[in-house]
Motif scaffolding. Structure first.
Motif, PDB file in Angstrom:
ATOM      1  N   PRO A 152       0.895  -1.152   0.059  1.00 56.43           N
ATOM      2  CA  PRO A 152      -0.132   0.120  -0.127  1.00 56.43           C
ATOM      3  C   PRO A 152       0.923   0.972  -0.067  1.00 56.43           C
ATOM      4  O   PRO A 152       0.374   2.439  -0.066  1.00 56.43           O
ATOM      5  CB  PRO A 152      -0.704  -0.204   1.308  1.00 56.43           C
ATOM      6  N   ARG A 422     -12.806   7.111  -3.364  1.00 53.23           N
ATOM      7  CA  ARG A 422     -11.975   7.761  -2.182  1.00 53.23           C
ATOM      8  C   ARG A 422     -11.516   9.256  -2.337  1.00 53.23           C
ATOM      9  O   ARG A 422     -11.701  10.155  -1.500  1.00 53.23           O
ATOM     10  CB  ARG A 422     -10.813   7.051  -1.633  1.00 53.23           C
ATOM     11  N   SER A 450      -0.833   9.815  -4.012  1.00 59.78           N
ATOM     12  CA  SER A 450      -1.760   9.079  -4.696  1.00 59.78           C
ATOM     13  C   SER A 450      -3.261   9.103  -3.865  1.00 59.78           C
ATOM     14  O   SER A 450      -4.221   8.447  -4.029  1.00 59.78           O
ATOM     15  CB  SER A 450      -1.480   7.690  -4.660  1.00 59.78           C
TER      16      SER A 450
ATOM     17  N   ARG B  69      -9.024  -2.807  -3.340  1.00 61.25           N
ATOM     18  CA  ARG B  69      -8.631  -1.408  -2.823  1.00 61.25           C
ATOM     19  C   ARG B  69      -8.972  -1.255  -1.085  1.00 61.25           C
ATOM     20  O   ARG B  69      -8.189  -0.571  -0.387  1.00 61.25           O
ATOM     21  CB  ARG B  69      -9.447  -0.394  -3.496  1.00 61.25           C
ATOM     22  N   THR B  70      -9.928  -1.964  -0.991  1.00 63.24           N
ATOM     23  CA  THR B  70     -10.214  -1.955   0.628  1.00 63.24           C
ATOM     24  C   THR B  70      -9.215  -2.651   1.243  1.00 63.24           C
ATOM     25  O   THR B  70      -8.794  -1.817   2.561  1.00 63.24           O
ATOM     26  CB  THR B  70     -11.667  -2.673   1.113  1.00 63.24           C
ATOM     27  N   ILE B  71      -8.612  -3.627   0.960  1.00 64.79           N
ATOM     28  CA  ILE B  71      -7.500  -4.280   1.704  1.00 64.79           C
ATOM     29  C   ILE B  71      -6.103  -3.427   1.760  1.00 64.79           C
ATOM     30  O   ILE B  71      -5.592  -3.171   2.771  1.00 64.79           O
ATOM     31  CB  ILE B  71      -7.375  -5.602   1.254  1.00 64.79           C
ATOM     32  N   LEU B  72      -5.981  -2.873   0.493  1.00 71.84           N
ATOM     33  CA  LEU B  72      -4.555  -2.052   0.423  1.00 71.84           C
ATOM     34  C   LEU B  72      -4.576  -0.699   0.957  1.00 71.84           C
ATOM     35  O   LEU B  72      -3.724   0.118   1.242  1.00 71.84           O
ATOM     36  CB  LEU B  72      -4.186  -1.967  -0.923  1.00 71.84           C
ATOM     37  N   GLY B  73      -6.042  -0.147   1.223  1.00 74.76           N
ATOM     38  CA  GLY B  73      -6.062   1.173   1.915  1.00 74.76           C
ATOM     39  C   GLY B  73      -6.054   2.328   0.874  1.00 74.76           C
ATOM     40  O   GLY B  73      -5.800   1.862  -0.386  1.00 74.76           O
ATOM     41  N   PRO B  74      -6.522   3.380   1.189  1.00 74.29           N
ATOM     42  CA  PRO B  74      -6.749   4.439   0.579  1.00 74.29           C
ATOM     43  C   PRO B  74      -5.638   4.933  -0.398  1.00 74.29           C
ATOM     44  O   PRO B  74      -5.391   5.814  -1.613  1.00 74.29           O
ATOM     45  CB  PRO B  74      -7.315   5.469   1.118  1.00 74.29           C
ATOM     46  N   GLU B  75      -4.211   4.744   0.247  1.00 71.68           N
ATOM     47  CA  GLU B  75      -3.135   5.415  -0.081  1.00 71.68           C
ATOM     48  C   GLU B  75      -2.393   4.525  -1.219  1.00 71.68           C
ATOM     49  O   GLU B  75      -1.199   5.287  -1.989  1.00 71.68           O
ATOM     50  CB  GLU B  75      -2.364   5.610   0.900  1.00 71.68           C
ATOM     51  N   ALA B  76      -2.565   3.386  -1.330  1.00 70.15           N
ATOM     52  CA  ALA B  76      -2.160   2.369  -2.371  1.00 70.15           C
ATOM     53  C   ALA B  76      -2.321   3.120  -3.713  1.00 70.15           C
ATOM     54  O   ALA B  76      -3.461   3.694  -4.330  1.00 70.15           O
ATOM     55  CB  ALA B  76      -2.819   1.180  -2.297  1.00 70.15           C
ATOM     56  N   THR B  77      -1.499   2.872  -4.621  1.00 75.44           N
ATOM     57  CA  THR B  77      -1.104   3.321  -6.019  1.00 75.44           C
ATOM     58  C   THR B  77      -2.324   2.484  -6.750  1.00 75.44           C
ATOM     59  O   THR B  77      -2.647   1.227  -6.469  1.00 75.44           O
ATOM     60  CB  THR B  77      -0.137   3.198  -6.624  1.00 75.44           C
ATOM     61  N   GLU B  78      -2.763   3.014  -7.688  1.00 71.11           N
ATOM     62  CA  GLU B  78      -3.751   2.416  -8.753  1.00 71.11           C
ATOM     63  C   GLU B  78      -3.143   1.075  -9.432  1.00 71.11           C
ATOM     64  O   GLU B  78      -3.563   0.032  -9.346  1.00 71.11           O
ATOM     65  CB  GLU B  78      -4.173   3.003  -9.748  1.00 71.11           C
ATOM     66  N   ALA B  80      -0.569  -0.651  -7.864  1.00 71.94           N
ATOM     67  CA  ALA B  80      -0.584  -1.834  -6.882  1.00 71.94           C
ATOM     68  C   ALA B  80      -2.081  -2.461  -6.598  1.00 71.94           C
ATOM     69  O   ALA B  80      -2.014  -3.566  -6.622  1.00 71.94           O
ATOM     70  CB  ALA B  80      -0.225  -1.065  -5.546  1.00 71.94           C
ATOM     71  N   PHE B  84      -2.945  -6.373  -7.353  1.00 69.08           N
ATOM     72  CA  PHE B  84      -3.460  -7.220  -6.369  1.00 69.08           C
ATOM     73  C   PHE B  84      -4.739  -7.786  -6.657  1.00 69.08           C
ATOM     74  O   PHE B  84      -4.907  -8.818  -6.545  1.00 69.08           O
ATOM     75  CB  PHE B  84      -3.830  -6.152  -4.813  1.00 69.08           C
TER      76      PHE B  84
END
Lengths: 532, 354, 275
Positions: A152, A422, A450, B69-78, B80, B84
């Motif tokens: 992440p 988000r 990001s 997206r939920t697992i990786l969280g809001p900061e993860a890049t598109e 990533a 996943f």
């Protein structure tokens, strides 16, 4: 490239720390500096002489995710906490929330922060007895920045030039940064989730690190049990024989467990729980004045927040003190729409924005709204402002009515709040841990972010950010950051209304627990101990 | 709260049996008739489970909430998130995803949790055991308890004890189970007495039965929430039987009260009780959700709540299928028992026993 | 109809009626009687009761009394709407199935059984978590959760009277289906259905409050009894009224509807006995 200048720059950058980061002794470095700076008084009635033995039990709340043990891809706060037990990193957080050297003995960075030379301490050992070498460091850095890992934090770590890491000798590695920029805040981002692991590491079958505790058992979503690592690099530590981290789903039941002695410590409590806990003679409440911050994020790419005047009006119609009182239960301080007040480059000359309803009304009128502005504020799940939940938004909605603005508060669950939409909310809550200016900007509203919920995109700000993140020299960086913060303060999209305290509690038999400026006095597993 | 919500099912089920049994006369098979019926029921239940799993699967896809997206969280890049997503197979067409899931599930492979990446079976096995232990302990308490109390009250019908207890049971039934739980914690764990642990921190390496102190409060909550229904049902059934003509005539024939009660009344009152126990069991399986959350009890209820929150589809699927299968099994057993115990249904069980 | 006979007012049903009506009155009239707006921040958080706030203040500083007065409406209308929808739709399906029997009946029963295998709260939770927490959606899904019960009940009582002579007579007289279902059958199965309505109301109250407890109910800042319990729970030890007052009202409402249903059932049974 290992110029004196860069050394000095890094030194100064890394704080108001009394000691030197490049101190070879290591162990003493962090402790000395911590002592000299920590102004919070030590509660007197608590035990003071560290004792060995026992099982230290920490109760955490980790939302709905079960988390993992991955050193480089911790998916929850709980996973990061477990990582603090299991893994040692090149840096560790000081009590001022700045990175101190940990496994690294020396870090040299060139003037534009594009080359990092890192030397490990001598004689470091993993849990499995293997010596930590430059190859392990390279392996860890490569794994950390591997796109296939889908970490992440990749947004940040992708700048590491993972194909050109150079092993200089058995303990020294050179890490280049790509993209023609520096990455001055590398330590900040590495310190949370950059555990150094051996080359045969596997997060499930072989979660080996060099942290104060070895894993004994991990039951996702329930508990994890650790045993003392005898050869921890800080000789003589940790104190307890075992560490247990227990997952709770509910704040109230966690407090009940603390009161009934089922756990020894609970971190990050809700403010309402402090009142009964403070009255309880068995409990030691630790209040840390962090610079973790809470904001309302205005989306600059959408009406009405694409209008400067509306943003100004919103920032003026917020009665910050009232939100701190109501949503944080008074456990915090008001903010001035800019983050990282503990950063040495923070611009303290910008005057605090005060509540001014008249001015807000007149700005809204200029922008063409006559008591008819309606916006939707999206808030995260839960009832705690610190997690981006509803309370702050509900208070704001009441305040906005006085300025003729209708705010509809919509609460969505975690999966939606952080989901594909988000960055598209018109207006939303945000809550973040404190950190250095550059690190926070990189995550929040810089060109390399990001998760730029505000869609803040100011050419001059971007230029200043790029310069600052490549400028090792503190004195040269200061004016850059000052100007950048001025821009944020004048035109940015954050209504950063407050900084929250981190509220921890422990039984009075837990030693080594004291307030810090960081978020995690309860995660310092190398310092905490139990008195019998 | 929810505890009584299946009552209608029970009520109508018995009503159905009663009203239909007459019309299906003449349909007798060579084999024990109930065998064919039971096989049909099993097949129908399996089909039902498949339908439920399809519905759940479809429901998880409706919202724009991406599990990756939920697992990786809001900061993860598109990027990533995309990597996943591919790893999880979420980029495949929906029907293919479902087909893969169900064909593997049929072979016993329930996939991996998106969240912790552990095999789902491994992840929920311990939790299933914990929840079943809880439900079993509650049943062990309430089944004999309700039978005794129900019969006892029926024999003292409209006495002061009966009226007081019935009234208080109606009141208890009205309290939401989370309120009961919070009340019990305050009373027995934190504020008034501190006898039992407030939180059920089960040691995952030992059976829940080996750690009874952690089961007491959750079990007590469920007992308080479900027992009133069962007691009153047994009481009602018993009263009905006592008022029935054959009892009256037996009484007229001079049979002793003891014989009347033990040989005639109770065996006949047990039949509706079986259905009610089945119903209570399925209500308990659903009721564990709230109770487990309150007590941090590591069971399937709290696991489901968490999995729903983060769209951990394989875990949701496994738990929902498990719950549905359990409820269907319990109902099947209860219906079977009813059929076998009821002489007039034994030879000609109609589909309506379902 | 038997319901109107005075003797139906057994003490139990009477008490249930009084409680239910009082709560209903409180829920309907409350919003007009509240001294403060239910969302206005008028006092300190978890403030103790004082002259302008009978029950003190809640976790943000709302007046608990005003929220209490305003907070019944959502629970009452949602519980009532969910139960009524389930009753209307379920009865229609159940009657049709019971009247025609055959394949339609079998298919209906099968679906009802499939849905019955889903614990109610779990079904509602799944859907609300996935689709969002709009009140109409919650109402709808609670109604769906109740449907199988209503279908099975109305079907079985319909089966019982569908063969009665006068129904067969109306069929032979060529009355239209809606007429037979609504004018001939419905009045005769109304009593058990109305009793079931009362029971469903009290379940709905439990489910809605439980949903709020798990954080999936009505959205803040709306005043809602279930939500009030949830949002003030952490402050139970500091300001107990903020939790206990709405909890008591939720329980009373469930109790009232429950008593009413019970009393009706009992009165009905009594009437049958006499007949």
């Amino acid at each position: 490239m290992t110029s004196e200048l860069s050394r000095r720059g890094f030194l100064i950058n890394s704080a108001a720390l009394g000691g030197s980061l490049l101190l070879g002794g290591g162990l003493t470095g962090g402790l000395l500096s911590a002592c000299s700076n920590n102004s919070s008084p030590e509660p007197t009635a608590l035990p003071t002489t560290p004792q060995y033995g026992g099982r230290l039990r920490l109760g955490i709340i980790d939302g709905s995710k079960t988390g993992d043990l991955d050193a480089h891809k911790p998916l929850t706060t709980g996973a990061i906490i477990r990582g603090f037990a299991l893994y040692s990193k090149l840096w560790e957080w000081s009590e001022q929330m700045t990175p101190d050297l940990a496994l690294a003995e020396e870090v040299d960075v060139n003037a534009d922060a594009s080359q990092w030379t890192i030397r490990l301490r001598q004689g470091l050992e993993f849990h499995n007895g293997k010596t930590i070498t430059a190859d392990d460091l390279i392996f860890s850095a490569r794994r950390l920045s591997d796109p296939a890992l889908a970490s992440p934090y990749l947004a940040y770590l992708k700048w590491i030039d993972r194909d050109n890491l150079v092993k200089l000798d058995e303990r020294t590695v050179r890490i280049p940064i790509k993209g023609g920029i520096g990455l001055l805040s590398l330590p900040d981002s590495w310190v949370n989730f950059g555990g150094i692991v051996p080359q045969d590491y596997h997060p499930v079958t072989n979660p080996v690190g060099a942290g104060p505790y070895k894993i004994k058992e991990f039951v996702p979503g329930q508990r994890s049990l650790f045993t003392r690592f005898e050869n921890f690099y800080k000789t003589g530590k940790p104190y307890p024989d075992e560490l247990e981290i227990i997952d709770f789903k509910d704040q109230t039941s966690r407090v009940a467990a603390l009161l009934s002695g089922q756990i020894d410590m609970a971190n990050a409590l809700d403010p309402e729980q402090l009142i009964p806990l403070k009255r309880n003679p068995k409990v030691n409440v630790v209040i840390s004045e962090t610079h973790g911050w809470n904001s309302f994020d205005m989306n600059l790419s959408q009406a009405p927040f694409n209008d400067d005047r509306v943003r100004q009006a919103f920032r003026l119609l917020v009665d910050r003190q009232e939100i701190v009182q109501r949503a944080l239960g008074g456990e915090g301080r008001v903010g001035n729409d800019i983050y990282s007040p503990l950063d040495p480059t923070f611009n303290h000359n910008i005057p605090q924005r005060e509540y001014d309803l008249e001015q807000a009304r007149s700005l809204l009128k200029q922008a063409g709204y006559d008591n008819d502005l309606k916006v939707t504020l999206t808030v995260g799940p839960g009832l705690t402002a610190v997690a981006g939940g509803s309370p702050a938004g509900l208070v704001l909605a009441e305040q906005a009515k006085k300025a003729g603005v209708t705010i509809k508060v919509t609460q969505v669950d975690a999966a939606t709040f952080g989901g594909p939409q988000r960055n598209d909310w018109q207006f939303s809550t945000n809550s973040r841990l404190g950190g250095s200016f550059l690190h926070t900007a990189a995550m929040v509203d810089s060109p390399i972010s990001s998760a730029n919920k505000t869609h803040f995109d100011n050419a001059r700000f971007s230029e200043l950010f790029r310069q600052a993140i490549s400028t090792t020299d503190l004195e040269k960086r200061k004016p850059l950051v000052h100007e950048a913060q001025q821009i944020q303060h004048a035109q940015g999209g954050l209504i950063l209304w407050g900084f929250n305290n981190t509220l921890d509690a422990a039984g009075r038999h837990v030693g080594g627990l004291a307030p810090e400026r960081s978020h995690f006095p309860t995660w310092r597993f190398d310092k905490l101990w139990l008195s019998s | 709260m929810e505890s009584s919500s299946k009552l209608a099912g029970h009520w109508s089920a018995s009503a159905t049996q009663a009203s239909d049994s007459g019309k299906r006369a003449g349909l007798t098979l060579a084999l024990p008739a109930w065998l064919g019926w039971a096989l049909k029921r099993i097949a129908s239940s399996l089909l039902g489970i498949i339908v439920i799993s399809m519905l759940v699967f479809a429901a998880t896809q409706v919202l724009p909430s991406d599990p990756a997206r939920t697992i990786l969280g809001p900061e993860a890049t598109e990027d990533a998130v995309q990597v996943f997503r591919e790893k999880l197979g979420l980029d495949q067409p929906l029907i293919k995803q479902y087909w893969q899931w169900i064909s593997r599930a049929a072979q016993g492979d329930w996939g991996h949790s998106i969240d912790s990446n552990m095999p789902v079976t491994q992840l929920i096995a311990g939790r299933v055991n914990n929840s079943l232990a809880l439900v079993a302990s509650v049943l062990v308490l309430i089944v004999p308890g309700s039978l005794i109390a129900g019969v006892f009250l029926a024999l003292r019908r409209d006495g002061w004890l009966d009226r007081t207890l019935v009234a208080s049971m109606i009141a208890l039934k009205a309290i939401p189970s989370f309120a009961i739980a919070i009340g019990l914690v305050m009373l027995l764990a934190t504020s008034v007495f501190s006898i039992f642990p407030a939180v059920s921190l089960l040691d995952p390496n030992r059976s829940a039965f080996a750690q009874p102190q952690f089961m007491i409060l959750p079990a007590l909550t469920l007992v308080v929430a479900t027992m009133p229904y069962l007691v009153r049902l047994v009481r009602g059934a018993m009263i009905e039987v006592l008022d029935a003509e054959f009892i009256t005539s037996a009484r007229l024939r001079g049979l002793s009260k003891r014989v009347l009660i033990w040989q005639y009344a109770i065996p006949n009152a047990v039949i509706p009780a079986i259905q009610a126990i089945a119903l209570t069991t399925s209500v308990l399986l659903g009721g564990v959700l709230v109770v487990e959350v309150v007590f941090t009890y590591p069971g399937i209820g709290s696991a489901l709540n968490a999995a729903v929150d983060i769209r951990d589809i394989p875990v949701i699927q496994a738990i929902v299928v498990f719950l549905a299968a359990s409820v269907m099994t319990v109902n099947l057993i209860a219906d079977l028992a009813t059929v076998l115990l009821t002489p007039r249904l034994r030879t000609r069980p109609g589909k309506e026993a379902a | 109809m038997s319901l109107l006979k005075p003797r139906f007012l057994t003490s139990q049903a009477g008490l249930g009626l009084v409680i239910s009506l009082s709560i209903l009155a409180l829920a309907l009239l409350g919003p007009w009687l509240a001294p403060h707006s239910p969302v206005a921040l008028v006092g300190p958080r978890y403030g103790a009761p004082d002259a302008s706030a009978l029950l003190g203040y809640d976790y943000l500083g709302h007046d608990v009394w005003s929220r209490l007065l305003a907070g019944g409406f959502s629970l009452v209308w949602m519980a009532a709407a969910a139960s009524l929808i389930a009753l209307a739709v379920g009865t229609l399906i159940g009657m049709t199935a019971g009247f025609f029997r055959g394949r339609f009946d079998q298919a209906t029963l099968w679906w009802a059984d499939v849905f019955l295998a889903f614990p109610n709260l779990i079904l509602v939770l799944l859907v609300v978590a996935m689709l969002g927490r709009e009140p109409w959606l919650i109402v709808l899904i609670v109604a769906v959760a109740f449907l199988p019960g209503v279908i099975r009940l109305s079907r079985s009582v319909t089966l019982g009277i569908a063969q009665l002579e006068y129904i067969e007579a109306s069929t032979m007289m060529g009355y239209s289906l809606p007429r037979i279902l609504l004018r001939e059958i419905l009045p005769n199965i109304a009593t058990p259905l109305l009793i079931h309505l009362g029971t469903m109301m009290s379940w709905a109250v439990g489910i809605l409050a439980g949903l709020s407890f798990l954080g999936y109910g009505v959205e803040p800042p709306a005043a809602d009894w279930g939500l009030m319990v949830n949002e003030n729970r952490a402050g139970l030890q500091i300001q107990p009224y903020a939790v206990l007052a709405p909890a008591v009202l939720v329980a009373l409402f469930a109790l009232g509807t429950n008593l009413l249903a019970e009393g009706l059932g009992r009165a009905n049974a009594g009437i049958k006995e006499k007949a």
